[in-house]
Design a protein around this motif. Structure first.
Motif, PDB file in Angstrom:
ATOM      1  N   GLU A 243      -5.681 -47.551   3.099  1.00 30.25           N
ATOM      2  CA  GLU A 243      -5.510 -46.610   4.205  1.00 30.25           C
ATOM      3  C   GLU A 243      -6.792 -45.816   4.440  1.00 30.25           C
ATOM      4  N   THR A 244      -7.311 -45.220   3.371  1.00 34.28           N
ATOM      5  CA  THR A 244      -8.608 -44.545   3.375  1.00 34.28           C
ATOM      6  C   THR A 244      -9.207 -44.712   1.993  1.00 34.28           C
ATOM      7  N   GLU A 245     -10.511 -44.521   1.878  1.00 36.76           N
ATOM      8  CA  GLU A 245     -11.131 -44.602   0.553  1.00 36.76           C
ATOM      9  C   GLU A 245     -10.559 -43.551  -0.380  1.00 36.76           C
ATOM     10  N   LYS A 246     -10.394 -42.345   0.108  1.00 36.89           N
ATOM     11  CA  LYS A 246      -9.878 -41.263  -0.729  1.00 36.89           C
ATOM     12  C   LYS A 246      -8.488 -41.589  -1.255  1.00 36.89           C
ATOM     13  N   HIS A 247      -7.625 -42.102  -0.383  1.00 41.74           N
ATOM     14  CA  HIS A 247      -6.266 -42.427  -0.811  1.00 41.74           C
ATOM     15  C   HIS A 247      -6.259 -43.556  -1.831  1.00 41.74           C
ATOM     16  N   ALA A 248      -7.037 -44.604  -1.577  1.00 43.77           N
ATOM     17  CA  ALA A 248      -7.076 -45.744  -2.496  1.00 43.77           C
ATOM     18  C   ALA A 248      -7.600 -45.337  -3.866  1.00 43.77           C
ATOM     19  N   MET A 249      -8.637 -44.517  -3.898  1.00 42.61           N
ATOM     20  CA  MET A 249      -9.208 -44.076  -5.167  1.00 42.61           C
ATOM     21  C   MET A 249      -8.209 -43.221  -5.941  1.00 42.61           C
ATOM     22  N   LYS A 250      -7.542 -42.318  -5.233  1.00 39.63           N
ATOM     23  CA  LYS A 250      -6.572 -41.441  -5.896  1.00 39.63           C
ATOM     24  C   LYS A 250      -5.402 -42.242  -6.453  1.00 39.63           C
ATOM     25  N   LEU A 251      -4.901 -43.194  -5.669  1.00 40.08           N
ATOM     26  CA  LEU A 251      -3.781 -44.011  -6.125  1.00 40.08           C
ATOM     27  C   LEU A 251      -4.192 -44.897  -7.296  1.00 40.08           C
ATOM     28  N   ALA A 252      -5.396 -45.444  -7.243  1.00 41.66           N
ATOM     29  CA  ALA A 252      -5.882 -46.263  -8.354  1.00 41.66           C
ATOM     30  C   ALA A 252      -5.958 -45.451  -9.633  1.00 41.66           C
TER      31      ALA A 252
END
Length: 278
Positions: free
Chosen positions: A29-38
């Motif tokens: 969805e966004t880089e920030k969201h992907a990083m946080k979820l990872a």
């Protein structure tokens, strides 16, 4: 019978190996969201002592509607996946939809996934196999489990024998899927590790007309059943707020429910694996 296991990152998946978790959002969805979820998934998997493969698509080319969100695209998406792989030291998986995407995706990703709707695309399968990466074949909703051997042979014709198979339900009338538990031992007869894509199996394809619906209340039931049937890994699309997800939120698992589910699945898997190969 599962004949062997294959390496993915720092661990192996298959016969005699612990249950593996493949998890992440449907789409970046966004880089920030992907990083946080990872980061959250890595923490949850480590606490459960479950090997993790992070999954996310840079492009969802098979959305129901023309107006549906597809993702950031290949170049931007692969940059994000590369950052996740480097920061969290976790193998990553993504879909490819065209033969030309295989090489660029393989430069970043440990596993290339061929979507279910594209399982008969010979050029795509061969391009994926040619990269030498692990290839995850999603069993098409219209195929019987014994038919997937044809797709396996296409990949293996390249000399690449690192193939895993994923069950994601079979079409059952209109806008519905059903999982036949007999599929798992049949798929295992190929000698490939077998994964169960639980969240796509509770999807109601096109159930909302311009989008798919889902029945996430059955995620745990199916995950427990598949693990008891002896699968080598569980595939889950997760989101902290599924109702806000930009793709497949209707069938995604809520992130805060994952630790409890993993605790149950690991106990089931250890018991089943203690019995030896079936």
């Amino acid at each position: 019978m599962r004949l062997r296991s294959i390496p993915v990152g720092s661990f192996r998946i298959g016969a005699g190996e612990p249950l593996v978790l493949i998890a992440g959002p449907c789409v970046i969805e966004t880089e920030k969201h992907a990083m946080k979820l990872a980061a959250q998934l890595v923490k949850i998997a480590a606490a459960a002592k479950v090997p993790l493969i992070f999954k996310a698509s840079y492009d969802k080319a098979n959305r129901s509607s023309l107006t549906s969100f597809r993702g950031p695209g290949m170049e931007a998406g692969l940059e994000i996946l590369a950052k996740i792989k480097e920061r969290f030291r976790v193998p990553v998986l993504t879909d490819i939809h065209e033969p030309a995407h295989a090489r660029p995706a393989a430069e970043v990703c440990d596993v290339l996934q061929v979507p279910a709707f594209l399982l008969r695309q010979t050029d795509l399968l061969i391009a994926a196999g040619d990269t030498g990466r692990v290839v995850n074949l999603k069993k098409a909703q219209f195929l019987a489990p014994w038919e997937i051997g044809n797709a396996v042979e296409k990949v293996k014709s390249t000399g690449n024998r690192k193939v895993i198979l994923t069950e994601r339900g079979v079409s059952f009338g209109y806008n519905n899927l059903v999982v036949d538990m007999r599929s798992f031992p049949i798929l295992a007869q190929t000698g490939c590790p077998v994964i169960f894509d639980v969240t796509h199996s509770v999807q109601l394809p096109g159930g909302k007309g311009s989008a798919s619906g889902g029945q996430p209340e059955f995620i745990e039931t199916l995950a427990r059943a598949g693990t008891a049937a002896g699968v080598d890994g569980i595939f889950l699309e997760v989101h902290e707020r599924p109702e806000w997800a930009l793709s497949d939120g209707a069938n995604a698992m809520r992130l805060d429910l994952l630790p409890g589910l993993l605790a149950k699945l690991t106990r089931i898997s250890k018991l089943v694996r203690s019995w030896g190969p079936s």
